[in-house]
Write a protein that holds these residues in place. Structure first.
Motif, PDB file in Angstrom:
ATOM      1  N   TRP A 171       0.976  -1.141   0.122  1.00  0.00           N
ATOM      2  CA  TRP A 171       0.030  -0.051  -0.040  1.00  0.00           C
ATOM      3  C   TRP A 171       0.641   1.362   0.024  1.00  0.00           C
ATOM      4  O   TRP A 171       1.731   1.343   0.761  1.00  0.00           O
ATOM      5  CB  TRP A 171      -0.868   0.047   1.129  1.00  0.00           C
ATOM      6  CG  TRP A 171      -2.143  -0.853   1.253  1.00  0.00           C
ATOM      7  CD1 TRP A 171      -3.351  -0.140   0.935  1.00  0.00           C
ATOM      8  CD2 TRP A 171      -2.452  -2.146   1.713  1.00  0.00           C
ATOM      9  NE1 TRP A 171      -4.337  -1.346   0.989  1.00  0.00           N
ATOM     10  CE2 TRP A 171      -3.818  -2.297   1.519  1.00  0.00           C
ATOM     11  CE3 TRP A 171      -1.627  -3.053   1.743  1.00  0.00           C
ATOM     12  CZ2 TRP A 171      -4.170  -3.794   1.769  1.00  0.00           C
ATOM     13  CZ3 TRP A 171      -1.848  -4.377   2.177  1.00  0.00           C
ATOM     14  CH2 TRP A 171      -3.426  -4.820   2.077  1.00  0.00           C
ATOM     15  N   HIS A 229      -5.572   1.445   6.257  1.00  0.00           N
ATOM     16  CA  HIS A 229      -4.974   0.357   5.158  1.00  0.00           C
ATOM     17  C   HIS A 229      -6.066  -0.534   5.009  1.00  0.00           C
ATOM     18  O   HIS A 229      -6.713  -0.949   3.945  1.00  0.00           O
ATOM     19  CB  HIS A 229      -3.742   0.049   5.290  1.00  0.00           C
ATOM     20  CG  HIS A 229      -2.585   1.110   5.409  1.00  0.00           C
ATOM     21  ND1 HIS A 229      -2.367   1.885   6.449  1.00  0.00           N
ATOM     22  CD2 HIS A 229      -1.839   1.321   4.276  1.00  0.00           C
ATOM     23  CE1 HIS A 229      -1.263   2.689   5.976  1.00  0.00           C
ATOM     24  NE2 HIS A 229      -0.809   1.999   4.808  1.00  0.00           N
ATOM     25  N   MET A 247       2.941  -1.409   3.776  1.00  0.00           N
ATOM     26  CA  MET A 247       1.996  -0.420   4.265  1.00  0.00           C
ATOM     27  C   MET A 247       2.794   0.951   4.421  1.00  0.00           C
ATOM     28  O   MET A 247       3.666   0.931   5.382  1.00  0.00           O
ATOM     29  CB  MET A 247       1.162  -0.663   5.102  1.00  0.00           C
ATOM     30  CG  MET A 247       0.194  -1.750   5.233  1.00  0.00           C
ATOM     31  SD  MET A 247      -0.845  -2.091   6.520  1.00  0.00           S
ATOM     32  CE  MET A 247      -1.793  -3.652   5.804  1.00  0.00           C
TER      33      MET A 247
END
Length: 384
Positions: A145, A152, A168
């Motif tokens: 991400w 997220h 992330m």
């Protein structure tokens, strides 16, 4: 989108909205099938809501970019009930997997949201990137991400969920902070495994919310975050929240607000049987923290949300200031069964760390150096 037997393959359109093709693949191959989202750049301009997956393997090799039409998302993102939150993508069903092969990239155009929110984090309609909703027997692996719109991931009303090898990162490039870009939050869910994550998020890295049980978290590195967190719980106060059997192990936290902590509102319910083990950190504001009155820091002694049987084992690193632990438990429900071993926290600028404790069992092993004041804040601005 092309279909060959039980396999649906989605290729990028070259700039227009690809979400209808992805949704068509879910509809035609989401039961007893396979879905392949190929390499390339995909544009997502509409919400995606799929709640009936069954025996489906999803492979994602490309980059999915959610467009920056903020007004569309504010009007159309899908409610997930919790605290008036909503999501851009909701997946549910039984026996499905999402594999990113280390190539899948979810790009949320988050900078637009960070700038538009101007350091406020809870705008109604600001969407969570990916939500598992009433999902059972799910495996997610190998996804990256960048710049998510909000949290997220979110796991709600789900069970037997495994999420591994996730990368992330929510980092603002402007004067405005990301605010509330958690790595994941669990709620009303059980039997969850979270392993091998790297998270930069500016808020809670892993957050265990109400009615979560049997969660195992291992080998997580968190930057600029709240690291490993139970809560928030107890809001509204008339709805009990229960958290049981949570295990955090082999965690690294760098330049974060907290490391291993519990936050509740003055509510009802309990937090029971939680272990924080092998937590190593550098430059963390207040590594160990408990509050029964988070955010308002009022009515702290009114909380009846019982915190018991919590272990901190091998908690080591440097604190930003001279407080290693700030623990204030409600006088209405004092903490019981807190146990500490292998605690080695040193202020990064030298000196000796203070361990402040109130309304907790005296046999914890922490070696408290003083009482924790009522309404003790989560974020310190200097030495105590």
């Amino acid at each position: 989108m092309t279909k060959n037997g039980s396999l649906c393959t989605v290729t990028p359109s070259g700039g227009s909205d690809d979400s209808p093709d992805i949704m068509a693949a879910f509809k035609q191959c989401g039961k007893n099938g396979q879905i392949e989202i190929t390499e390339g750049d995909f544009t997502i301009a509409k919400v995606m809501d799929v709640l009936d997956l069954e025996n489906c393997d999803i492979s994602i090799m490309g980059k999915l970019t959610w467009n920056d039409d903020i007004q569309y998302w504010l009007r159309n993102s899908i409610s997930v009930t919790y605290a008036q939150r909503s999501t851009a993508w909701r997946l549910g069903g039984t026996n499905f997997s999402i594999r990113g092969h280390g190539k899948a990239l979810f790009f949320g155009n988050g900078q637009k949201w960070y700038d538009q929110n101007r350091n406020q984090g809870n705008q109604a309609g600001r969407p969570i990137s990916l939500t598992l909703w009433r999902a059972k027997n799910v495996f997610i692996d190998g996804i990256t991400w960048r710049q998510p719109q909000f949290w997220h991931t979110f796991v709600a009303y789900s069970e037997n969920i495994t999420m591994t090898n996730l990368d992330m990162n929510a980092t603002s490039n402007s004067q405005w902070n990301t605010v509330n870009t958690d790595g994941t939050d669990t709620w009303n869910s059980k039997d969850i495994v979270i392993k091998n994550w790297v998270v930069t998020c500016g808020d809670d890295c892993i957050s265990i919310k109400g009615n979560s049980s049997n969660v195992y978290v291992k080998n997580i590195t968190c930057y600029e975050s709240g690291a490993m967190c139970i809560g928030s719980l107890g809001n509204p106060a008339y709805t009990p929240d229960y958290v049981d059997n949570i295990w955090f192990e082999d965690i690294t936290a760098i330049h974060s607000s907290n490391a291993a902590w519990i936050k509740t509102y003055p509510g009802t319910g309990h937090v029971r049987n939680v272990t924080f083990k092998n937590i190593n950190f550098r430059d963390v504001n207040q590594p160990i923290y408990i509050s029964p009155c988070i955010y308002s820091w009022s009515n702290c002694d009114g909380s009846r949300l019982q915190i018991s049987d919590i272990k901190w084992e091998n908690i080591t690193g440097t604190s930003r200031y001279n407080v290693g632990a700030g623990i204030y438990c409600s006088r209405s429900a004092p903490c019981t069964g807190l146990k500490f071993s292998g605690i080695d926290i040193k202020p990064k600028d030298g000196g000796t760390a203070k361990f402040l404790c109130s309304n907790m069992n005296s046999d914890s092993g922490l070696g408290c150096t003083g009482t924790c004041p009522y309404g003790w804040k989560q974020q310190l601005t200097g030495n105590a």
